[in-house]
Design an enzyme around this catalytic site. Structure first.
Site, short mmCIF file in Angstrom:
data_model
loop_
_atom_site.label_atom_id
_atom_site.label_comp_id
_atom_site.label_asym_id
_atom_site.label_seq_id
_atom_site.Cartn_x
_atom_site.Cartn_y
_atom_site.Cartn_z
N TYR A 197 -2.43 -6.21 2.34
CA TYR A 197 -1.55 -5.19 2.90
C TYR A 197 -1.32 -5.41 4.40
O TYR A 197 -0.31 -4.98 4.95
CB TYR A 197 -2.15 -3.80 2.72
N LYS B 65 -11.71 -11.10 -7.74
CA LYS B 65 -11.11 -12.20 -8.52
C LYS B 65 -11.75 -13.49 -8.02
O LYS B 65 -11.09 -14.40 -7.51
CB LYS B 65 -9.58 -12.18 -8.33
N ASP C 250 -9.05 -8.64 -13.75
CA ASP C 250 -8.29 -8.60 -15.01
C ASP C 250 -9.13 -7.96 -16.11
O ASP C 250 -8.64 -7.14 -16.90
CB ASP C 250 -7.78 -10.00 -15.41
N ASP D 278 -5.31 -0.25 -5.27
CA ASP D 278 -4.02 0.43 -5.46
C ASP D 278 -3.64 0.39 -6.94
O ASP D 278 -3.29 1.41 -7.54
CB ASP D 278 -2.95 -0.29 -4.62
N ASP E 142 -4.01 3.65 -10.04
CA ASP E 142 -2.90 4.18 -10.86
C ASP E 142 -3.28 4.12 -12.34
O ASP E 142 -2.99 5.04 -13.11
CB ASP E 142 -1.61 3.38 -10.65
C1 IPM Z 1 -0.95 4.49 -2.64
C2 IPM Z 1 0.49 4.05 -2.52
C3 IPM Z 1 0.67 3.28 -1.22
C4 IPM Z 1 -0.26 2.08 -1.28
C5 IPM Z 1 2.12 2.85 -0.93
C6 IPM Z 1 3.07 4.01 -0.95
C7 IPM Z 1 2.23 2.09 0.35
O1 IPM Z 1 0.88 3.32 -3.63
O2 IPM Z 1 -1.43 5.21 -1.75
O3 IPM Z 1 -1.58 4.13 -3.62
O4 IPM Z 1 0.11 1.05 -1.87
O5 IPM Z 1 -1.35 2.18 -0.73
MG MG Z 2 -0.56 3.29 -5.18
#
Ligand code: IPM
Ligand code: MG
Length: 360
Positions: free
Chosen positions: A142, A191, A223, A247, A251
């Protein structure tokens, strides 16, 4: 006591979910005798529109001067065409960086009332899970070197992942300490079969594990971790990983809880000041419809009370109220099954506030 909270509502559903969380904080303050003072600042797309840049200096100064920051969401299709440095997301990354917030805590657990919303196999959902993802937040790909150049096959783009021993050590320390206070199991995700940064990551974790003999620490390739989260999420207690893997996996973890609208997060550094935000996006498609689930932001506010203000009882009160409202069957649109009645985000907030008042 007085607490100064910077509000960065951002774009899309950001303003409505933050407003709902503010109402919950005000209710808790009223009941428990605390004064929360709020000051709003622009960041993201709305800041681009009003000030010509995603993160105005005033926002940086305001956040630095606050006791803590509550953030909604940034971004939306309106600003998608902008170059990397001008995008709304840049505001979020820059804020994390200037506030020194290298730790991102993302708890994910299944609510017993929401087992039907869990997309996993019935027996996996029944078994439940409760994990804490510790994501490194100010390093890795990042923040590495990136750019465009002429390559072997013509024009190309590159991003680079780099981690220093010290960056790995400080996030690992948080992860080990977190595991010590929980079920004492730590899974470090990397990884290492391909990436040099992961091999360094792994060796630092192993070195540090010696100092935490009571924590059962193991490695897992990313993975495989993506697969294990779906196959058997109950095996995880604390998970530590890099910025990008965290990240993606957070999710995934949110989806198996039933909805991405439930997951809060805390971004922390060396001081008590943190930044608290839901892990979901700005959902421009439902902004202004009242559909947005405020729970992730309300739970983020609860994390603020715990981690920044040491108000454990108040934090717990909010979490218990959310549990109780879900257990009573109240649902926002993202959580509702077919034919189930749904509440708007603001009605859901009213229910949570009522429950807090009843429990107090
Ligand atoms: C998160 C989001 C952010 C990230 C984006 C919006 C930059 O996806 O906080 O998970 O990737 O960190
Ligand atoms: Mg995110």
């Amino acid at each position: 006591m007085d607490y100064h909270i910077a509000l960065v509502k951002g774009d899309g559903i950001g303003p409505e979910i933050v407003d709902n969380a503010v109402r919950v904080l005000e209710a808790v303050g009223r009941l428990c005798g605390h004064t929360f003072r709020f000051q709003s600042y622009l960041a993201g797309g709305c800041a681009i529109d009003q000030c010509g840049k995603p993160l105005p200096q005033e926002t940086i100064d305001g956040c630095l001067a606050s006791d803590s920051v509550l953030l909604g969401e940034v971004g939306g299709p309106k600003w998608d065409g902008l170059s990397g440095d001008q995008r709304p997301e840049k505001a979020l990354l820059q804020l994390r960086s200037v506030l020194g917030l290298y730790t991102n805590l993302r708890p994910a657990r299944i609510y017993s009332a929401l087992k039907d919303a869990c997309p996993l196999k019935r027996d996996t959902a029944e078994k439940g899970f409760d994990l804490m993802m510790v994501r490194e937040l100010t390093g890795g790909i990042y923040f590495g070197q990136r750019g465009r150049r002429e390559g072997k096959y013509g024009p190309e783009a590159y991003d680079t992942e780099s981690y220093s021993v010290n960056e790995i050590k400080r996030i690992a320390k948080v992860a080990f300490e977190t595991a010590k206070k929980r079920r004492k199991k730590l899974t470090s995700i990397d990884k290492a079969n391909v990436l040099e940064t992961s091999r360094l990551w792994r060796s630092v974790i192993h070195e540090m594990a010696v100092d935490y003999p009571d924590v059962d620490c193991s490695d897992m390739l990313v993975d495989n971790a993506a697969m294990q989260l779906i196959r058997d999420p109950a095996q995880f207690d604390v998970v530590v990983t890099t910025n990008m893997f965290g990240d993606i996996l957070s999710d995934e973890a949110s989806q198996i809880t039933g909805s991405i609208g439930l997951l809060p997060s805390a971004s922390l550094g060396e001081t008590k000041r943190g930044m608290y935000e839901p892990i979901h996006g700005s959902a421009p498609d439902i902004a202004g419809t009242g559909k947005a689930n405020p729970i992730a932001t309300i739970l983020s506010a609860a994390m603020m009370l715990r981690y920044s203000f040491d108000l454990e009882r108040e934090s717990h009160l909010i979490e218990e109220a959310v549990d109780a409202v879900l257990a009573a069957g109240w649902r926002t649109a993202d959580l509702a099954g077919p034919g189930q009645n749904t509440l708007t985000g603001s009605q859901m907030t009213d229910k949570i506030i009522q429950e807090i008042e009843n429990r107090f």
